[in-house]
Design an enzyme around this catalytic site. Structure first.
Site, PDB file in Angstrom:
ATOM      1  N   CYS A 293       0.834  -1.204   0.000  1.00  0.00           N
ATOM      2  CA  CYS A 293       0.000   0.000   0.000  1.00  0.00           C
ATOM      3  C   CYS A 293       0.869   1.256   0.000  1.00  0.00           C
ATOM      4  CB  CYS A 293      -0.955   0.077   1.178  1.00  0.00           C
ATOM      5  SG  CYS A 293      -2.196  -1.201   1.177  1.00  0.00           S
TER       6      CYS A 293
ATOM      7  N   ARG B 235       6.288  -0.568  -4.145  1.00  0.00           N
ATOM      8  CA  ARG B 235       5.860  -1.191  -2.895  1.00  0.00           C
ATOM      9  C   ARG B 235       4.919  -2.374  -3.139  1.00  0.00           C
ATOM     10  NH1 ARG B 235       6.584   2.126   1.516  1.00  0.00           N
ATOM     11  NH2 ARG B 235       4.764   1.362   2.608  1.00  0.00           N
TER      12      ARG B 235
ATOM     13  N   TRP C  98      -2.763  -2.854  -1.816  1.00  0.00           N
ATOM     14  CA  TRP C  98      -2.321  -4.249  -1.876  1.00  0.00           C
ATOM     15  C   TRP C  98      -3.336  -5.017  -1.042  1.00  0.00           C
ATOM     16  CZ3 TRP C  98      -0.368  -8.299   1.144  1.00  0.00           C
ATOM     17  CH2 TRP C  98       0.448  -9.221   0.478  1.00  0.00           C
TER      18      TRP C  98
ATOM     19  N   ASN D 200      -3.132   2.466   5.064  1.00  0.00           N
ATOM     20  CA  ASN D 200      -2.170   1.373   4.946  1.00  0.00           C
ATOM     21  C   ASN D 200      -2.135   0.684   6.307  1.00  0.00           C
ATOM     22  OD1 ASN D 200      -0.004  -0.299   4.571  1.00  0.00           O
ATOM     23  ND2 ASN D 200       1.538   1.325   4.428  1.00  0.00           N
ATOM     24  N   GLY D 201      -2.317  -0.635   6.338  1.00  0.00           N
ATOM     25  CA  GLY D 201      -2.310  -1.365   7.609  1.00  0.00           C
ATOM     26  C   GLY D 201      -3.532  -2.262   7.700  1.00  0.00           C
TER      27      GLY D 201
ATOM     28  N   GLU E 182      19.903 -17.163   0.506  1.00  0.00           N
ATOM     29  CA  GLU E 182      19.561 -15.903  -0.141  1.00  0.00           C
ATOM     30  C   GLU E 182      19.481 -16.070  -1.665  1.00  0.00           C
ATOM     31  OE1 GLU E 182      18.289 -13.292   0.498  1.00  0.00           O
ATOM     32  OE2 GLU E 182      18.873 -11.857  -1.033  1.00  0.00           O
TER      33      GLU E 182
ATOM     34  N   LYS F 269      16.164 -15.245  -3.982  1.00  0.00           N
ATOM     35  CA  LYS F 269      16.207 -14.276  -5.088  1.00  0.00           C
ATOM     36  C   LYS F 269      15.604 -14.879  -6.344  1.00  0.00           C
ATOM     37  CE  LYS F 269      16.672 -11.497  -3.644  1.00  0.00           C
ATOM     38  NZ  LYS F 269      16.761 -10.834  -2.401  1.00  0.00           N
TER      39      LYS F 269
ATOM     40  N   GLU G 280      11.687 -15.526  -6.062  1.00  0.00           N
ATOM     41  CA  GLU G 280      10.757 -14.394  -5.987  1.00  0.00           C
ATOM     42  C   GLU G 280      10.606 -13.648  -7.296  1.00  0.00           C
ATOM     43  OE1 GLU G 280      11.568 -11.581  -2.832  1.00  0.00           O
ATOM     44  OE2 GLU G 280      13.691 -11.547  -3.247  1.00  0.00           O
TER      45      GLU G 280
ATOM     46  N   HIS H  33      19.939 -36.617   3.379  1.00  0.00           N
ATOM     47  CA  HIS H  33      18.880 -36.822   4.376  1.00  0.00           C
ATOM     48  C   HIS H  33      17.508 -36.486   3.809  1.00  0.00           C
ATOM     49  CE1 HIS H  33      21.807 -37.600   7.491  1.00  0.00           C
ATOM     50  NE2 HIS H  33      22.497 -36.580   7.013  1.00  0.00           N
TER      51      HIS H  33
ATOM     52  N   LYS I 257       7.235  -4.554  -1.370  1.00  0.00           N
ATOM     53  CA  LYS I 257       8.578  -4.190  -0.922  1.00  0.00           C
ATOM     54  C   LYS I 257       8.680  -4.191   0.592  1.00  0.00           C
ATOM     55  CE  LYS I 257      12.807  -2.740  -1.209  1.00  0.00           C
ATOM     56  NZ  LYS I 257      13.794  -3.822  -1.461  1.00  0.00           N
TER      57      LYS I 257
END
Ligand code: M6R
Length: 612
Positions: free
Chosen positions: A2, A27, A78, A104-105, A485, A489, A492, A508, A607
């Site tokens: 948002c 965002r 969003w 936003n929230g 990481e 990357k 996503e 395993h 974001k």
């Protein structure tokens, strides 16, 4: 997650709001809308989908008398409550249509409030939690919008950043925040609000960071601040030093590739702020990291996503250099775990944005438990920065791409500096070892440049492999952490099924997944474990996987084993993640582009994750 903008001044508000929303597109959002207060009263336009759709919708109206006010609020949504749709987009209004709200929230008690408000005649049109705010403010409205907002705040549970305008008080915007970011910008004859600084930079560099539950009332020529009891507060503004161009693509096709290329500079800046040229001392006294920290008995690192991966590397670094028991915790798990605290804990919180809801919650829990808090963040004035006992900034400049790159490597730089300095204070690292590491840290920016200068090798490799259905990364110790990481990357931004394994875990379980549709990339920078890694590579090759290795330029150990070897400059084993991750970032970027995707705006991701 948002984006909020608001404008009051002499300009036509609608184009300013649209421009501001464009700056916040990174965002993540699925619909957008604006409300403008002008001669025609309160006018609202909103649209599901890209901002471009909203822009096209209003383009024909501008200059035709519609949307011609010089005050308004805007929003990119969003979706959390209710699907992405025109009706669920913000701004939302009350029954009378005089009060408009962007939010936003998440309002946690929205269902309870909604049924009470319906009993009092409110007529709900959307499925959002936000709409209750507009109706609630209207419920308390007796002619003064500020007083109505203050009374409504007392009833709202959850997190919110709000921009509010009211047709009956047409000269002001009310802005308020609780656990969601909101910045107030002050210009000449105009004032603005935004979720993030880039949306303000065209108009001003002077900003105020609102505290939790603080309210700003913006008029064209002044801003007033209040606490939640309605008492006036004085506030200091901050001058933003970084250039507006830092938030532009500067000729690069995407923000992500630009930010990957900015890493040498970001690393250099982050290092130079703490080790002066020609010096071999780490200077952290300026930020308050003095001898008192040496007495601490445990380090707990908490973060989310990429920042958590930096934390895993931090665990290895603190244990190695400072010989202190260290845990790397996923913030969203930690906050619900009833953890054990000790006043001798250092609680190290890592967050690019400084606004991640779970990370903030973990920090507040630790603070309550008596731990001393160190924050590593990229955003000056963020909630994390304001609430921590000590802040170390990553000097990466604004990171716009959703996929974090330069924030990660600069977080690692900060972690190395703090852990080495703690080792010096605790006398767990010798002078020579310390100096060797400091000299090696200084070489990293130039070494990162060298990796980037050979990016075509990665691009070529990606053009052969980008359609692989499974990509696994594996490594041991620091290489395992960097693998985590690298896999994140890739998944996503290219939507490839990608996982990271500690190479010793292969047998395993994970090896069951390996077949001829798999690419396995092994990170191999821990010489003591080369034999073990060599065996792991042979094991996946025997199951017909394609294999790649990332290792040092002077190592030929894997040349005969792996299908492809990528070489990085030699560094000390514990510092290697800063370098090994760069080819993996590039690989993820090229795969995304080759698959026809937009790496800057991956589906379903935002974001800054400011809600749970
Ligand atoms: O702003 P933060 O560093 O707290 O964000 C944490 C994660 O949401 C973030 O790192 C996320 O995993 C990124 N998309 C990674 O590229």
């Amino acid at each position: 997650m948002c984006g909020i903008v608001g404008y009051v001044g002499d300009k036509e508000a609608a184009p300013v709001l649209i421009k501001g929303l464009k700056r916040l597109e990174y965002r993540g959002y699925d619909s957008a809308g604006i409300a403008v207060l002008g001669r025609a009263g309160l006018e609202i336009r909103k649209s599901k989908g890209a901002l471009k759709k909203l822009e096209e919708r209003i383009a024909g109206e501008l200059g035709e008398g519609a949307l011609d006010g010089s005050m308004g609020i805007g929003h990119t949504r969003w979706a959390t409550h209710g699907e992405p749709s025109d009706i669920n987009s913000h701004p939302h209004t009350d029954v009378s249509g005089k009060i408009a709200v962007v939010h936003n929230g998440i309002i946690e008690n929205h269902a309870k409030l909604k049924s009470r408000l319906i009993e009092h005649g409110a007529d709900f049109r959307s499925e959002t939690d936000t709409e209750v705010i507009a109706h609630l403010i209207n419920f308390y409205y007796e002619g003064d919008i500020l007083q109505a907002v203050i009374r409504a705040m007392k009833r709202l549970e959850g997190s919110y950043a709000l921009g509010i305008i009211c047709g009956n008080n047409p000269d002001r915007i009310i802005a308020v925040r609780k656990e969601s970011p909101l910045v107030v910008g002050t210009g000449k004859g105009e004032n603005l609000i935004a979720s993030d600084v880039p949306a303000l930079l065209e108009y001003t560099r002077d900003v105020y960071y609102l505290d939790d539950r603080e309210i700003a009332v913006l008029y064209r020529d002044r801003i007033e601040f209040y606490n939640e009891e309605g008492e006036r507060r004085l506030k200091e503004s901050h001058h933003i030093k970084w250039d507006a161009a830092a938030a532009e693509k500067s000729g690069y096709e995407h923000f992500m590739i630009k930010e990957i290329h900015e890493q040498p500079k970001a690393l250099r800046d982050t290092l130079r702020a703490r080790i002066k040229t020609g010096d071999t001392n780490i200077n952290l006294e300026e930020i308050g990291f003095d001898a008192s920290w040496a007495k601490m008995e445990r380090v707990i690192i908490a973060a989310c996503g990429t920042a958590w991966h930096a934390g895993v590397i931090g665990k290895y670094a603190f244990e190695k250099f400072a010989r202190v028991h260290t845990e790397a915790e996923i913030a969203s798990e930690y906050r619900y775990r009833n953890p054990i605290f000790n006043p001798k804990d250092i609680f190290l919180i890592i967050s690019q944005s400084g606004e991640t809801a779970d990370t903030l919650a973990a920090m507040r829990l630790a603070k309550k438990g008596g731990a001393r808090i160190i924050a590593i963040t990229n955003v000056v004035g963020s909630t994390l920065a304001r609430e921590a006992d000590l802040v170390m900034y990553t000097l990466a400049g604004p990171e716009i791409a959703v996929a974090s790159t330069k924030a990660f490597t600069t977080q690692l730089m900060c972690i190395y500096l703090i852990s080495l300095q703690l080792g010096r204070l605790r006398e767990t690292i010798g002078d020579t070892e310390l100096t060797d590491h400091i000299e090696a840290l200084k070489r990293l920016p130039e070494q990162a440049e060298r990796i980037l200068s050979e990016k075509e090798n990665i691009q070529r490799f990606a053009s052969l492999q980008f359609n692989k259905s499974k990509v696994f990364y594996m490594g041991r110790l620091f290489d395992y952490a960097a693998s985590l990481e690298s896999a994140l990357k890739l998944k996503e931004i290219s939507y490839t099924h990608s996982e990271a394994f500690a190479a010793g875990e292969l047998k395993h379980g994970p090896i069951a997944l390996v077949d001829d549709t798999t690419l396995v990339t092994a990170l191999c920078t821990q010489p003591a474990l080369f034999d073990k890694m060599g065996s792991n590579i042979k094991e996946v090759k025997a199951r017909f996987a394609a294999t790649a290795v990332i290792t040092y330029e002077d190592v030929d150990y894997f040349d005969k084993t792996a299908d492809q070897v990528f070489r990085i400059p030699r560094t000390l084993d514990s510092l290697s993640p800063i370098l090994t991750v760069i080819p993996c970032q590039l690989y993820a970027y090229y795969c995304s582009v080759l698959r026809g995707l937009d790496p800057d705006k991956p589906r379903n991701l935002a974001k800054s994750v400011t809600v749970e």
